[in-house]
Design a protein around this motif. Structure first.
Motif, mmCIF file in Angstrom:
data_model
loop_
_atom_site.group_PDB
_atom_site.id
_atom_site.type_symbol
_atom_site.label_atom_id
_atom_site.label_comp_id
_atom_site.label_asym_id
_atom_site.label_seq_id
_atom_site.Cartn_x
_atom_site.Cartn_y
_atom_site.Cartn_z
ATOM 1 N N THR A 224 0.838 -1.254 -0.087
ATOM 2 C CA THR A 224 0.035 0.053 -0.181
ATOM 3 C C THR A 224 0.818 1.397 -0.127
ATOM 4 N N LEU A 225 2.059 1.192 0.967
ATOM 5 C CA LEU A 225 2.815 2.429 0.687
ATOM 6 C C LEU A 225 3.714 2.386 -0.473
ATOM 7 N N ASP A 226 3.913 1.472 -1.047
ATOM 8 C CA ASP A 226 4.896 1.138 -1.960
ATOM 9 C C ASP A 226 6.291 1.370 -1.411
ATOM 10 N N ALA A 227 6.757 0.989 -0.280
ATOM 11 C CA ALA A 227 7.715 1.316 0.358
ATOM 12 C C ALA A 227 8.807 0.411 0.225
ATOM 13 N N PRO A 228 10.131 0.426 -0.041
ATOM 14 C CA PRO A 228 11.195 -0.324 0.199
ATOM 15 C C PRO A 228 11.241 -0.954 1.747
ATOM 16 N N THR A 229 11.604 -2.194 1.597
ATOM 17 C CA THR A 229 11.489 -2.914 3.175
ATOM 18 C C THR A 229 12.547 -3.634 3.521
ATOM 19 N N PRO A 244 9.188 -7.651 -4.972
ATOM 20 C CA PRO A 244 9.671 -6.360 -5.458
ATOM 21 C C PRO A 244 10.033 -5.275 -4.730
ATOM 22 N N LEU A 245 9.514 -5.354 -3.434
ATOM 23 C CA LEU A 245 9.775 -4.423 -2.528
ATOM 24 C C LEU A 245 10.743 -4.637 -1.367
ATOM 25 N N SER A 246 11.306 -5.889 -1.425
ATOM 26 C CA SER A 246 12.184 -6.518 -0.397
ATOM 27 C C SER A 246 13.567 -6.145 -0.580
ATOM 28 N N LEU A 247 14.422 -5.290 0.364
ATOM 29 C CA LEU A 247 15.938 -5.097 0.350
ATOM 30 C C LEU A 247 16.539 -6.470 0.969
ATOM 31 N N GLY A 248 15.797 -7.514 1.493
ATOM 32 C CA GLY A 248 16.556 -8.336 2.051
ATOM 33 C C GLY A 248 16.846 -8.059 3.604
ATOM 34 N N SER A 333 2.040 5.464 -5.069
ATOM 35 C CA SER A 333 3.036 5.021 -6.135
ATOM 36 C C SER A 333 4.058 5.890 -5.738
ATOM 37 N N ARG A 334 5.326 5.117 -5.111
ATOM 38 C CA ARG A 334 6.416 5.981 -4.833
ATOM 39 C C ARG A 334 7.558 5.266 -5.724
ATOM 40 N N ASN A 335 7.515 4.814 -6.472
ATOM 41 C CA ASN A 335 8.563 3.997 -7.376
ATOM 42 C C ASN A 335 9.340 3.102 -6.466
ATOM 43 N N GLY A 336 8.807 2.656 -5.584
ATOM 44 C CA GLY A 336 9.325 1.718 -4.632
ATOM 45 C C GLY A 336 10.161 0.572 -5.154
ATOM 46 N N ALA A 337 9.548 -0.207 -6.033
ATOM 47 C CA ALA A 337 9.977 -1.360 -6.922
ATOM 48 C C ALA A 337 11.398 -1.101 -7.616
ATOM 49 N N ARG A 338 11.095 0.162 -8.214
ATOM 50 C CA ARG A 338 12.371 0.679 -9.060
ATOM 51 C C ARG A 338 13.299 1.055 -8.396
ATOM 52 N N ARG A 339 13.075 1.510 -7.125
ATOM 53 C CA ARG A 339 14.310 1.885 -5.954
ATOM 54 C C ARG A 339 15.006 0.641 -5.633
ATOM 55 N N ARG A 344 19.279 -3.469 -5.086
ATOM 56 C CA ARG A 344 19.757 -4.987 -5.268
ATOM 57 C C ARG A 344 20.827 -5.030 -6.388
ATOM 58 N N ALA A 345 20.649 -4.270 -7.588
ATOM 59 C CA ALA A 345 21.848 -4.382 -8.552
ATOM 60 C C ALA A 345 22.969 -3.924 -8.101
ATOM 61 N N ARG A 346 23.043 -2.810 -7.089
ATOM 62 C CA ARG A 346 24.403 -2.426 -6.602
ATOM 63 C C ARG A 346 24.826 -3.579 -5.781
ATOM 64 N N LEU A 347 24.037 -4.083 -4.963
ATOM 65 C CA LEU A 347 24.538 -5.015 -3.832
ATOM 66 C C LEU A 347 24.894 -6.407 -4.650
ATOM 67 N N ASP A 348 24.285 -6.557 -5.648
ATOM 68 C CA ASP A 348 24.864 -7.823 -6.351
ATOM 69 C C ASP A 348 26.163 -7.716 -7.039
#
Length: 520
Positions: A224-229, A244-248, A333-339, A344-348
């Motif tokens: 609902t918040l479209d929040a990175p988590t 898509p919103l999980s940062l691990g 919509s906060r572009n959470g999945a894109r962020r 995740r790409a930088r972490l990888d």
């Protein structure tokens, strides 16, 4: 006439306890008199620390208190480490011990197992420690313990019973079980205030182990918040793999920390914001410059580590549901999945090669053993997995690298987990150093018919500490320890044991180990 010890086990059964871990001794045998008249199963570890870790593992997968019967003196000093780990990780555990006769307490007369003040020694790792001075106190003290387990931040509780009280007549005591309290719900005004802050903010969510039983509603909230988590170690599985919103669980790493600093509001739910989840690099670099909303079941915890702009005392699930009601169900919509994808790409790009190899081990375990529960120790694959492993559901990945950070946890904790969830494959992920702390518990697994799978990471010493010393140019003293023949030892305990030489071989061996009729 039934004794206090006999009535005790009847009351435990009334509270839903089905398993007790303990080593009988001359001071506790009267606790065992009534066990055959109940449905409670007794498991005998080989050391009281093992009893505590088994109770911990049992509690982690069920959410219900693990129970131990422990003798006076050395039994209590032996279990103190396990109680400290449970206390640090908010795990419900009931430790019932004996203590010397009432007229002998505190005299220092050199009685068997005597401590100057057993209760004082153990009180620092408990929600409370109580000396039962009369049988009539028993129902109320147990009710107090189970009220904490049901409605507050769960932690160990210790009840010690003098030898002359254990054997005292107690047939007159009521066996009725009182109503247990519900967990606290949030203040509605605070919930509305939080919703107002969150509605237009760029939000980041931090979910802790307090959310383990609120996975569905927590997922609804972050979507609902479209929040990175981000998830703490004990919250793994609250968001499913690949969400898509999980940062691990990477709050200690720079790309995630940067995202936290960019957030207008950080919403932290059921997490103490402690070092072993947010600063495992130990540089003090985790910062929350934006507004902080904290939700926790423990009022004291709301003031520790990071000061909140808005503090809400509540059970995580009830608070999240109240927030959802206040926010409405229109998704922002906060572009959470894109962020998240960018982070995740930088972490990888930055994972060490050793992490990637250990990740493949863990992926092999998941592929070979659907529904697996992994109880880990403090060992290199666990450290890697804390960052990279994605649990399918809560309460299926836990280890002793969090909080108190002890060694020897993984093996007995896995036994406790398997006894609680016999239908699930359970893996003890442990190093060659850590397993030597509690290696005799292999006998307990065989005896109890608990076919766990011990996945032993053998680097012939304390590899992580050795690397730490080398990086600081400290002589590597005490870390290259003697490595025994673990396969021979396992066979001696009556276990099956093999060495894996490839990932394909590991996959097949894991499946064989989980087949019906397999031994530990």
């Amino acid at each position: 006439m039934k004794t206090c010890g006999e009535v005790l086990v009847e009351l435990l059964e009334g509270y839903g306890i089905d398993t007790v871990f303990g080593i009988p001794g001359v001071h506790t045998v009267e606790l065992y008199r009534g066990l055959p008249n109940t449905g409670i199963r007794h498991i005998t570890p080989r050391h009281e620390q093992g009893a505590g870790f088994m109770a911990d593992g049992h509690a982690r997968v069920t959410g219900k208190p693990g129970v131990c019967f422990i003798i006076t003196g050395p039994g209590m000093t032996n279990i103190a480490t396990a109680m400290a780990q449970a206390c640090a990780d908010s795990i419900p555990m009931l430790v019932i011990s004996s203590v010397n006769h009432r007229h002998e307490l505190g005299l220092g007369a050199g009685r068997l197992h005597e401590l100057p003040n057993q209760r004082q020694l153990i009180s620092g790792v408990t929600a409370f420690s109580h000396t039962l001075m009369r049988p009539d106190e028993l129902p109320a003290v147990l009710a107090r313990a189970f009220a904490i387990f049901a409605g507050a931040r769960p932690r160990p509780v210790h009840i010690e019973i003098p030898l002359d009280v254990i054997t005292a007549p107690a047939d007159h005591l009521s066996r009725s079980i009182p109503a247990l309290p519900a967990r606290p719900a949030p203040c509605l005004a605070s919930t509305r205030q939080a919703a107002t802050l969150l509605r237009e903010a760029r939000t980041l969510v931090l979910l802790g182990g307090g959310c383990a039983d609120a996975a569905a509603v927590a997922r609804d909230l972050v979507e609902t918040l479209d929040a990175p988590t981000s998830l703490t170690i004990n919250a793994k599985g609250v968001l499913p793999p690949g969400h898509p919103l999980s940062l691990g669980s990477n709050q200690s790493l720079k790309p995630v920390r940067a995202l936290v600093r960019e957030a207008d509001v950080v919403l932290a739910i059921g997490t103490e914001l402690g070092e072993t989840d947010y600063d495992v690099v130990f540089d003090g670099g985790f910062e929350i410059p934006g507004k902080l909303i904290r939700i926790d079941i423990d009022a004291e915890q709301l003031s520790l580590n990071f000061s909140a702009d808005l503090a809400i005392l509540s059970d995580a699930g009830l608070a999240i549901q109240a927030l959802m009601d206040a926010l409405g169900h229109d998704r922002h919509s906060r572009n959470g999945a894109r962020r998240v994808a960018e982070v995740r790409a930088r972490l990888d790009q930055d994972w060490q090669q050793s992490f990637r190899a250990q990740q493949r081990v863990l992926e092999t375990v998941q592929q070979a053993l659907p529904g697996v529960i992994i109880a880990g120790d403090s060992t290199q694959p666990v450290y890697s997995g804390n960052h990279l492993y994605e649990a399918v559901e809560p309460r299926t990945w836990f280890n002793s690298s969090t909080g108190y950070g002890t060694l020897g946890y993984g093996l007995p904790a896995a036994i406790g987990a398997k006894l609680a969830r016999p239908e699930r494959p359970v893996v003890a992920l442990i190093g060659d150093g850590g397993i030597q702390f509690t290696l005799p518990e292999l006998a307990s697994a065989v005896e109890a018919g608990a076919p766990i799978i011990v996945l032993l990471w053998n680097n012939s010493g304390y590899g992580e500490i050795k690397r730490y010393m080398e990086n600081r140019e400290i002589p590597t003293i005490g870390v290259d320890i003697y490595t025994p023949d673990f396969l021979a030892i396992a066979h001696g305990f009556g276990c099956d044991a093999v060495a894996a030489t490839s990932f394909e071989e590991l996959h097949d061996q894991l499946q064989a180990a989980a087949s019906p009729g397999a031994r530990p």
